[in-house]
Design a protein around this motif. Structure first.
Motif, PDB file in Angstrom:
ATOM      1  N   PHE A 134      -3.672   8.260  10.302  1.00  0.00           N
ATOM      2  CA  PHE A 134      -4.532   7.796   9.216  1.00  0.00           C
ATOM      3  C   PHE A 134      -5.014   6.369   9.422  1.00  0.00           C
ATOM      4  CE2 PHE A 134      -2.625  11.150   6.305  1.00  0.00           C
ATOM      5  CZ  PHE A 134      -3.685  11.988   6.571  1.00  0.00           C
ATOM      6  N   VAL A 135      -4.305   5.611  10.265  1.00  0.00           N
ATOM      7  CA  VAL A 135      -4.762   4.237  10.485  1.00  0.00           C
ATOM      8  C   VAL A 135      -6.095   4.242  11.238  1.00  0.00           C
ATOM      9  CG1 VAL A 135      -3.510   3.863  12.646  1.00  0.00           C
ATOM     10  CG2 VAL A 135      -3.991   1.950  11.148  1.00  0.00           C
ATOM     11  N   PHE A 136      -6.399   5.328  11.945  1.00  0.00           N
ATOM     12  CA  PHE A 136      -7.672   5.413  12.671  1.00  0.00           C
ATOM     13  C   PHE A 136      -8.753   6.106  11.859  1.00  0.00           C
ATOM     14  CE2 PHE A 136      -4.563   5.493  16.294  1.00  0.00           C
ATOM     15  CZ  PHE A 136      -4.737   4.153  16.567  1.00  0.00           C
ATOM     16  N   PHE A 137      -8.412   6.522  10.630  1.00  0.00           N
ATOM     17  CA  PHE A 137      -9.404   7.161   9.781  1.00  0.00           C
ATOM     18  C   PHE A 137     -10.438   6.115   9.391  1.00  0.00           C
ATOM     19  CE2 PHE A 137     -11.103   9.437   6.220  1.00  0.00           C
ATOM     20  CZ  PHE A 137     -10.872  10.761   6.530  1.00  0.00           C
ATOM     21  N   PRO A 138     -11.763   6.377   9.640  1.00  0.00           N
ATOM     22  CA  PRO A 138     -12.722   5.275   9.456  1.00  0.00           C
ATOM     23  C   PRO A 138     -12.709   4.681   8.054  1.00  0.00           C
ATOM     24  CG  PRO A 138     -13.804   7.389   9.821  1.00  0.00           C
ATOM     25  CD  PRO A 138     -12.381   7.581  10.161  1.00  0.00           C
ATOM     26  N   PHE A 139     -12.712   3.389   7.977  1.00  0.00           N
ATOM     27  CA  PHE A 139     -12.721   2.549   6.765  1.00  0.00           C
ATOM     28  C   PHE A 139     -11.510   2.803   5.869  1.00  0.00           C
ATOM     29  CE2 PHE A 139     -13.891   1.460   2.397  1.00  0.00           C
ATOM     30  CZ  PHE A 139     -14.149   0.117   2.583  1.00  0.00           C
ATOM     31  N   VAL A 140     -11.387   4.033   5.342  1.00  0.00           N
ATOM     32  CA  VAL A 140     -10.362   4.321   4.340  1.00  0.00           C
ATOM     33  C   VAL A 140      -8.962   3.982   4.868  1.00  0.00           C
ATOM     34  CG1 VAL A 140      -9.308   6.164   3.008  1.00  0.00           C
ATOM     35  CG2 VAL A 140     -11.764   6.100   3.284  1.00  0.00           C
ATOM     36  N   GLY A 141      -8.668   4.400   6.092  1.00  0.00           N
ATOM     37  CA  GLY A 141      -7.345   4.177   6.665  1.00  0.00           C
ATOM     38  C   GLY A 141      -7.024   2.709   6.827  1.00  0.00           C
ATOM     39  N   ALA A 172       8.749 -10.556 -12.468  1.00  0.00           N
ATOM     40  CA  ALA A 172       8.241  -9.427 -13.241  1.00  0.00           C
ATOM     41  C   ALA A 172       6.718  -9.421 -13.198  1.00  0.00           C
ATOM     42  CB  ALA A 172       8.732  -9.528 -14.669  1.00  0.00           C
ATOM     43  N   ALA A 173       6.099 -10.583 -13.418  1.00  0.00           N
ATOM     44  CA  ALA A 173       4.645 -10.646 -13.389  1.00  0.00           C
ATOM     45  C   ALA A 173       4.119 -10.179 -12.038  1.00  0.00           C
ATOM     46  CB  ALA A 173       4.191 -12.068 -13.674  1.00  0.00           C
ATOM     47  N   GLN A 174       4.797 -10.626 -10.967  1.00  0.00           N
ATOM     48  CA  GLN A 174       4.316 -10.321  -9.625  1.00  0.00           C
ATOM     49  C   GLN A 174       4.549  -8.855  -9.262  1.00  0.00           C
ATOM     50  OE1 GLN A 174       5.374 -13.231  -6.672  1.00  0.00           O
ATOM     51  NE2 GLN A 174       5.678 -11.656  -5.153  1.00  0.00           N
ATOM     52  N   MET A 175       5.762  -8.366  -9.512  1.00  0.00           N
ATOM     53  CA  MET A 175       6.084  -7.007  -9.076  1.00  0.00           C
ATOM     54  C   MET A 175       5.315  -5.967  -9.875  1.00  0.00           C
ATOM     55  SD  MET A 175      10.120  -7.222  -8.344  1.00  0.00           S
ATOM     56  CE  MET A 175      10.471  -5.902  -7.231  1.00  0.00           C
ATOM     57  N   VAL A 176       5.177  -6.205 -11.192  1.00  0.00           N
ATOM     58  CA  VAL A 176       4.454  -5.235 -12.005  1.00  0.00           C
ATOM     59  C   VAL A 176       2.985  -5.221 -11.602  1.00  0.00           C
ATOM     60  CG1 VAL A 176       3.736  -4.707 -14.344  1.00  0.00           C
ATOM     61  CG2 VAL A 176       6.074  -5.344 -13.910  1.00  0.00           C
ATOM     62  N   ALA A 177       2.423  -6.413 -11.317  1.00  0.00           N
ATOM     63  CA  ALA A 177       1.012  -6.485 -10.956  1.00  0.00           C
ATOM     64  C   ALA A 177       0.752  -5.816  -9.612  1.00  0.00           C
ATOM     65  CB  ALA A 177       0.559  -7.935 -10.917  1.00  0.00           C
ATOM     66  N   TYR A 178       1.612  -6.087  -8.624  1.00  0.00           N
ATOM     67  CA  TYR A 178       1.355  -5.554  -7.289  1.00  0.00           C
ATOM     68  C   TYR A 178       1.741  -4.097  -7.136  1.00  0.00           C
ATOM     69  CZ  TYR A 178      -0.323  -9.799  -5.197  1.00  0.00           C
ATOM     70  OH  TYR A 178      -1.094 -10.866  -4.885  1.00  0.00           O
ATOM     71  N   GLU A 179       2.434  -3.572  -8.154  1.00  0.00           N
ATOM     72  CA  GLU A 179       2.737  -2.140  -8.157  1.00  0.00           C
ATOM     73  C   GLU A 179       1.437  -1.315  -8.142  1.00  0.00           C
ATOM     74  OE1 GLU A 179       6.152  -1.591  -8.816  1.00  0.00           O
ATOM     75  OE2 GLU A 179       6.130   0.586  -8.787  1.00  0.00           O
ATOM     76  N   ILE A 180       0.382  -1.863  -8.798  1.00  0.00           N
ATOM     77  CA  ILE A 180      -0.858  -1.087  -8.951  1.00  0.00           C
ATOM     78  C   ILE A 180      -1.558  -0.883  -7.602  1.00  0.00           C
ATOM     79  CG2 ILE A 180      -3.093  -1.037 -10.106  1.00  0.00           C
ATOM     80  CD1 ILE A 180      -1.705  -2.765 -12.297  1.00  0.00           C
ATOM     81  N   PRO A 181      -1.889  -1.969  -6.850  1.00  0.00           N
ATOM     82  CA  PRO A 181      -2.513  -1.707  -5.548  1.00  0.00           C
ATOM     83  C   PRO A 181      -1.588  -0.966  -4.587  1.00  0.00           C
ATOM     84  CG  PRO A 181      -2.099  -4.053  -5.841  1.00  0.00           C
ATOM     85  CD  PRO A 181      -1.869  -3.415  -7.149  1.00  0.00           C
ATOM     86  N   LEU A 182      -0.270  -1.177  -4.722  1.00  0.00           N
ATOM     87  CA  LEU A 182       0.674  -0.472  -3.848  1.00  0.00           C
ATOM     88  C   LEU A 182       0.540   1.035  -4.024  1.00  0.00           C
ATOM     89  CD1 LEU A 182       3.211  -1.083  -1.944  1.00  0.00           C
ATOM     90  CD2 LEU A 182       4.536  -0.371  -3.895  1.00  0.00           C
ATOM     91  N   LEU A 194     -10.370  -3.211  -4.568  1.00  0.00           N
ATOM     92  CA  LEU A 194     -10.515  -2.610  -3.240  1.00  0.00           C
ATOM     93  C   LEU A 194      -9.740  -1.299  -3.154  1.00  0.00           C
ATOM     94  CD1 LEU A 194     -11.812  -3.312  -0.512  1.00  0.00           C
ATOM     95  CD2 LEU A 194      -9.618  -4.230   0.183  1.00  0.00           C
ATOM     96  N   GLY A 195      -8.533  -1.300  -3.712  1.00  0.00           N
ATOM     97  CA  GLY A 195      -7.723  -0.084  -3.692  1.00  0.00           C
ATOM     98  C   GLY A 195      -8.380   1.036  -4.477  1.00  0.00           C
ATOM     99  N   LEU A 196      -8.968   0.695  -5.633  1.00  0.00           N
ATOM    100  CA  LEU A 196      -9.650   1.709  -6.452  1.00  0.00           C
ATOM    101  C   LEU A 196     -10.842   2.294  -5.710  1.00  0.00           C
ATOM    102  CD1 LEU A 196      -9.660   0.223 -10.051  1.00  0.00           C
ATOM    103  CD2 LEU A 196      -8.767   2.429  -9.369  1.00  0.00           C
TER     104      LEU A 196
END
Lengths: 321, 173
Positions: free
Chosen positions: A181-188, A143-153, A304-306
């Motif tokens: 989108f994988v070739f979109f500079p930086f963001v991708g 629960a700790a792991q899945m709830v936490a990683y839900e945010i960056p996901l 990083l995600g934010l």
């Protein structure tokens, strides 16, 4: 699409996902074998042991079905069903070609992440109803792991949606005809990295397999399960892996777009490529400690995600009028 | 019977029986799990009525987020107190009276109010439940109330943190 037509298409989709998942387990065993200089399954169905998944399935069906006496029987039996049903539901919203998707709504991305967030409840129920200390500790870790990683996901999933301006998978696929989108500079690149890392953590895969850690917790929340009910958790895990690979190919790698020809075959090739990458990670890295797992999420992936989402939003607001 | 009539009946039976199970379960954990199922069934109702965005948010926030929180709290308190939290069903009759009076009041107002009845006739207003429309109204038309609301939530989080911290200091000293 009429009710009956949708029903039949759903059954076909369910069956084909099941078949693909069965052979993904075979592929994983063969690939892992090669990476470790073994041959993997070999005897059942020569050559290359291609009957092994069927034999495994029959074996699991024939095993004794145990329910812990002091556990909660109803919830114990509900948990594997919950996990499997929820894992499969996500596929209803994923487009396999540029125009075929089972449930055609403009909110595919929202629904996919919504159903993904329900899996943790099933894991929790499994750990609690087993009446086993290892299972309970594992459920709390999960629960700790899945709830936490839900945010960056979700933060990384939102980046393609923001770049396109739509939550519809078909619009996202359509927009990538001009450039994946994988070739979109930086963001991708940042968002595919954040997405893959947090998706591995969501699925309890190896660098993040603390909830199942065999050497500490026996086998985690599924320790009391046997036979087909155990197989349901296993199935749920592989369905999740398949969904992650498919989602990566649709959101970041252009989906059915590709050189020479276009269509579902490119989706399959890209999905398999991402799956191979995930397997490679499995045999190349060690398990993280629990504090390292938390540190990676809260101090690296989430900021990083934010930041990435902010940059994508700035780009989008400059380009849309 | 057409499936358009069959689906609300099936969903309704499911919803009512899961809600009953939430109240009648002996153990809190079971109640929480049935509450999750009730919320998912409510979301199915929203989908059936054409409010797809609302259904998605219902599943994401309530069934996914709030239920996880509730289960977490149950597990942690049970471990701390080391006793199983059993529901003993005190004062059944007052509870039954209160809930049934609310039920009949709701039915009465729904049937008698002409505004609610007119809402029930227009099944799909144009632009209803479309994410773009919702984004327009939240982030352009109602931006200030939305931001004030987020400030309120932030204040609640900070307040909860302060309360939790004070408790710790008291127990340490």
């Amino acid at each position: 699409m009429s009710f009956l037509e949708g029903f039949v298409q759903g059954i076909v989709l369910l069956g084909s996902v099941l078949g693909v998942v069965a052979y993904l387990t075979w592929f994983e065993r063969k690939f892992s074998g090669r990476l470790q200089s073994r041959i993997g399954p070999y005897w059942v169905g020569r050559p290359h042991g291609w009957l092994q998944p069927i034999a495994d399935g029959l074996k699991l069906l024939a095993k004794e079905d145990l329910t812990p006496l002091k556990g909660d029987g109803l919830l114990f039996n509900l948990a594997p069903v919950w996990v499997v049903v929820i894992s499969f539901l996500g596929f209803a919203f994923l487009p396999f070609t540029s125009n075929w998707v089972l449930v055609n709504i403009d909110l595919g991305l929202l629904y996919f992440s919504a159903f993904g967030s329900l899996i943790v409840v099933g894991v929790f129920v499994a750990g609690w109803s087993s009446n086993n200390k290892y299972a309970l500790i594992s459920a709390l870790r999960t629960a700790a792991q899945m709830v936490a990683y839900e945010i960056p996901l979700v933060l990384s999933l939102l980046v393609p949606a923001v770049l396109v301006g739509s939550l519809d998978f078909k619009d996202i696929v359509e927009a990538q005809r001009e450039g994946w989108f994988v070739f979109f500079p930086f963001v991708g690149q940042v968002s595919i990295l954040v997405f893959l890392l947090s998706a591995l953590a969501e699925g309890n895969r190896i660098p993040f397999d603390l909830p199942e850690a065999e050497s500490e917790l026996v086998a985690g929340f599924s320790v009391e399960y046997s036979g087909m009910k155990f197989a349901y958790f296993y199935l749920g895990e592989y369905v999740h892996l398949l969904a992650v690979s498919l989602l990566t190919s649709i959101l970041f790698l252009g989906g059915p777009d590709g050189p020479l020809f276009q269509g579902g075959i490119w989706v399959a090739i890209k999905t398999l490529a991402v799956f191979v990458g995930i397997l490679w990670i499995r045999w190349s890295f060690l398990r993280l400690r629990i504090d390292q797992m938390m540190l990676l999420n809260w101090k690296f992936l989430t900021p990083l995600g934010l930041l990435n989402l902010l940059i994508a939003g700035l780009w989008a607001s400059l380009n849309y009028t | 019977m057409s499936w358009e009539l069959l689906i609300p009946i099936v969903l309704g039976i499911g919803l009512v029986s899961f809600s009953l199970l939430v109240v009648l379960s002996r153990h809190l954990f079971r109640s929480a799990v049935f509450l999750a199922l009730t919320l998912v069934f409510t979301a199915f109702f929203y989908i059936f009525l054409g409010a797809e965005l609302l259904a998605g948010i219902q599943i994401l926030l309530y069934a996914g987020g709030v239920i996880t929180l509730i289960i977490f709290v149950i597990l942690l308190t049970e471990r701390v107190k080391m006793e199983r939290l059993e529901e003993t069903h005190r004062s059944v009759i007052p509870a039954l009276l209160a809930s049934s009076s609310v039920f009949f009041a709701l039915i009465y107002f729904t049937w008698s109010s002409p505004r609610i009845r007119s809402l029930a006739v227009s099944f799909h207003p144009p632009g209803f439940g479309v994410s773009q429309e919702l984004a327009e109204s939240i982030f352009r038309k109602w931006l200030l109330p939305f931001e004030v609301l987020s400030l309120l939530l932030l204040a609640a989080i900070v307040g909860a943190l302060v309360l939790a911290r004070r408790d710790e200091e008291v127990s340490n000293s």
